[in-house]
Design an enzyme around this catalytic site. Structure first.
Site, mmCIF file in Angstrom:
data_model
loop_
_atom_site.group_PDB
_atom_site.id
_atom_site.type_symbol
_atom_site.label_atom_id
_atom_site.label_comp_id
_atom_site.label_asym_id
_atom_site.label_seq_id
_atom_site.Cartn_x
_atom_site.Cartn_y
_atom_site.Cartn_z
ATOM 1 N N HIS A 78 36.148 16.100 21.602
ATOM 2 C CA HIS A 78 37.158 17.001 21.028
ATOM 3 C C HIS A 78 37.648 16.570 19.659
ATOM 4 O O HIS A 78 38.392 17.292 19.006
ATOM 5 C CB HIS A 78 38.338 17.157 21.976
ATOM 6 C CG HIS A 78 39.424 16.139 21.773
ATOM 7 N ND1 HIS A 78 39.209 14.788 21.833
ATOM 8 C CD2 HIS A 78 40.748 16.291 21.509
ATOM 9 C CE1 HIS A 78 40.350 14.144 21.630
ATOM 10 N NE2 HIS A 78 41.298 15.020 21.421
ATOM 11 N N GLY B 97 39.152 10.576 17.535
ATOM 12 C CA GLY B 97 39.739 9.483 18.296
ATOM 13 C C GLY B 97 40.350 8.473 17.345
ATOM 14 O O GLY B 97 39.774 8.149 16.305
ATOM 15 N N LEU C 110 46.734 22.555 9.683
ATOM 16 C CA LEU C 110 46.098 23.789 9.265
ATOM 17 C C LEU C 110 45.287 23.393 8.030
ATOM 18 O O LEU C 110 45.848 22.831 7.094
ATOM 19 C CB LEU C 110 47.161 24.830 8.913
ATOM 20 C CG LEU C 110 46.722 26.277 8.725
ATOM 21 C CD1 LEU C 110 47.942 27.185 8.788
ATOM 22 C CD2 LEU C 110 45.990 26.524 7.430
ATOM 23 N N GLU C 111 44.004 23.662 8.047
ATOM 24 C CA GLU C 111 43.144 23.125 6.993
ATOM 25 C C GLU C 111 42.270 24.200 6.376
ATOM 26 O O GLU C 111 41.645 24.978 7.084
ATOM 27 C CB GLU C 111 42.268 22.029 7.626
ATOM 28 C CG GLU C 111 41.567 21.121 6.659
ATOM 29 C CD GLU C 111 40.918 19.933 7.396
ATOM 30 O OE1 GLU C 111 41.634 18.962 7.718
ATOM 31 O OE2 GLU C 111 39.707 19.988 7.639
#
Lengths: 481, 142
Positions: free
Chosen positions: A404, A407, A206-207
């Protein structure tokens, strides 16, 4: 199996020809520029080729620039299967079903939050359970898990968490149709029951972030983003519930493979024909897990808003914490796509890949019909995350999909080794980023150097036209599991 | 115990060995627990009984470890010592086992927090006998 058998098509694409390995039905196609290509793992290439051997795969076995070795499918893998002769594979979704990202914008400017940042993170850390062995904060009454499974974020909204505009800004409206709780095992329920409303561990976070660069002013304005603005990003999924659904169905699929005489290069690719009972059952359970994940992110969003209001002493209006969007990056969906000019319903698997639908797509909510779908790509905790928009080109080339995340670059072990004698916490603090983490080990494993630079990954999809950059978000404070 | 950790990109694995299959399975299980928390901090306060079945030897190993993952994830039970009381392999290749696991309730305050294991996978799974010694490689999704 030499890398030189691969063919570079253009600046952004590498082809794995069908001659690469016996049994390939279509070529593999990896979106990579030459810089990222240097780090391409042999085993990830092999996994893209393996997926190309699955029955009914259409056009190509695809991989996004954040490709790395996964189980069965590579992470960053995208594959579509025809309804007549195709398959559904839990390995094409992954263990964390509907792992995804939610982005909240606010009416706050970063400099007004900085003085209260530590306090804010402390409250968020307490309000949102995280880490190994943590339990979720929601206590479900008897029968309520059924509703979570069938209604997803709508269940959470019905409990007073978030409102209608939040649902509209969630992929699939936060509720995937066709979820069938009766297909979910008792074990998955038991794992899910205690974990709803928790962040988990590993790369989940959560950022609190700040918009530090706008690439497309017009679109940013449409998404409600401006430079210097505070945003919050939530990255988590379906927790043990989804992991168990995947575990359960890998066993079912293993039997199905024998039953239907499917020849596989890798057990983790276990699958069943789309029209079989096994595939239908998996999809029913997978959708229940996807809904669980949306309910989970919805609850965490609600507590985030509460934490901000409590610490900053502002009301919902002044806080202005609205959702930008919520994307699933581990999921299989039945979608309509054009194949050689013909409309076809396909089973699109995205495993560590984000949907990136173009402007005008019928599945987009009215507010994003003109802009295209917001794409949320989280990076590591030291660098940045990105907001992009879906494109027509993605629709034509990658079944409406894009990357997404960053990586991984280093294994966990290597990351820990390199972190030895360093204080990752201090290093990040020196860069103005405060981190609260449940486990010291997680912090070392997840340090920025363990990941590829997200900017390079995003540049490839932007330049290849799979999605276009709108804004860059940099971390201010991070809660890690 | 006879196990070591394997270094895998993005995830973690265990290489376990034993003079018998049973011993090797036990070592794999304790090895897996060592990824979750430091085993020195775990006490043998409670015992749980677990059973597992598999279509093959590999399937049995994965299913056994996933049973332990389930007990940790759903109920917070962390094991320290594993005793496989019964293990049967049929001619068809199918197998089953029953085990007692000695451990306690995981407490995030008292126990160190290592990796959150989602599942044991078939990826890179190795079950082999070399020079009279069983060797198992298992990779976990983290």
């Amino acid at each position: 199996m030499a890398v030189q058998t691969l063919r570079r098509i253009d600046e952004f694409r590498i082809e794995i020809p069908e001659t690469y390995a016996p049994g390939m039905k279509v070529p593999g196609l990896i979106y990579l520029d030459s810089a990222l290509g240097a780090g391409l793992e042999e085993r990830a290439i092999r996994q893209v080729a393996n997926v190309a051997m699955l029955p009914g795969i259409i056009k190509a076995s695809l991989a996004m620039p954040d490709i790395h070795m996964g189980y069965g499918f590579a992470i960053g893998g995208v594959a579509a299967f025809g309804q007549e002769d195709g398959v559904i594979s839990p390995g094409g979704v992954g263990y964390d079903i509907n792992c995804g990202v939610r982005l909240l914008r606010s009416g706050l400017k970063a400099d007004t939050v900085v003085p209260r940042l530590r306090e804010l993170l402390g409250v968020l850390y307490n309000e949102v359970p995280s880490g190994v062995g943590s339990k979720g904060k929601l206590r479900l009454e008897a029968g309520e898990l059924e509703k979570v499974m069938s209604m997803g974020a709508r269940w959470a909204a019905g409990k007073g968490m978030g409102g209608a505009s939040d649902l509209e800004r969630t992929e699939s409206g936060g509720m995937m149709e066709g979820a069938d709780p009766s297909l979910v095992s008792l074990k998955a329920r038991e794992r899910g029951h205690s974990q709803i409303g928790s962040l988990g561990s590993g790369n989940h976070f959560l950022e609190i972030q700040k918009v530090d660069e706008i690439y497309d002013e017009k679109s940013a304005a449409r998404l409600g983003l401006f430079k210097g603005q505070v945003t919050v990003m939530i990255h988590t999924g379906s927790r043990g519930f989804g992991h168990q659904v995947c575990t359960d169905f890998l066993e079912v699929m293993e039997r199905a493979v024998k039953k239907y005489g499917i020849v596989l290069p890798d057990r983790e690719l276990a699958c069943a024909p789309i029209n079989s009972k096994e595939a239908r059952d998996y999809l029913g359970a997978m959708r229940a897990a996807a809904n669980y994940a949306w309910a989970n992110r919805h609850a965490i969003m609600h507590w985030t808003r509460e934490a901000f209001m409590k610490v900053l002493g502002v009301g919902p209006k002044d806080l202005g914490m609205e959702m930008v969007y919520d994307v699933a990056h581990n999921v299989a969906k039945m979608e309509e796509h054009l194949v050689e000019g013909r409309k076809m319903k396909l089973a699109v698997h995205r495993k560590g890949a984000t949907r990136a639908f173009p402007p005008g797509h019928p599945e987009l909510p009215a507010i994003y019909k003109e802009t295209g779908q917001p794409v949320l790509v989280p990076g590591d905790m030291g660098r940045a995350s990105f907001v992009l928009l879906g494109t027509q080109k993605a629709m034509e080339e990658t079944w409406g999909s894009t990357c997404h995340g960053a990586g991984r670059l280093l294994s966990r072990h290597e990351a820990i080794r390199r972190a030895r004698g360093r204080s990752i916490y201090r290093e990040l603090e020196d860069r103005g980023i405060i981190v609260m983490s449940a486990g010291k080990q997680t912090l070392a494993e997840e340090m920025p150097d363990a990941y590829k630079d997200i900017s390079n990954v995003v540049d490839v999809v932007h330049r290849a036209g799979l999605s276009t950059k709108v804004a860059r978000l940099v971390p201010m404070g991070v809660v890690k599991g | 115990m006879n196990y070591e950790t394997l270094d895998i990109s993005g995830d973690a694995g265990i290489r376990a060995s034993g003079g018998s299959l049973r011993e090797a399975f036990e070592a794999a299980a304790t090895g897996m627990y060592s990824l979750i928390t430091d085993p020195d901090g775990v006490q043998e306060y409670r015992t749980i009984e677990v059973a597992a079945r598999g279509e093959s030897l590999e399937g049995l190993l994965v299913s056994f470890l996933n049973e332990l993952v389930f007990h940790f994830d759903a109920y917070g039970f962390i094991g320290k010592r594993v005793d496989i009381k019964q293990m049967e392999m049929e001619n068809t290749g199918r197998g089953s086992l029953k085990a007692d696991v000695y451990g306690e309730q995981f407490d995030p305050v008292r126990h160190s927090r290592g990796l959150l294991i989602k599942a044991a996978t078939y990826h890179g799974l190795v079950v082999e006998k070399k020079d009279g010694l069983w060797s198992l490689d298992v990779i976990f999704d983290i």
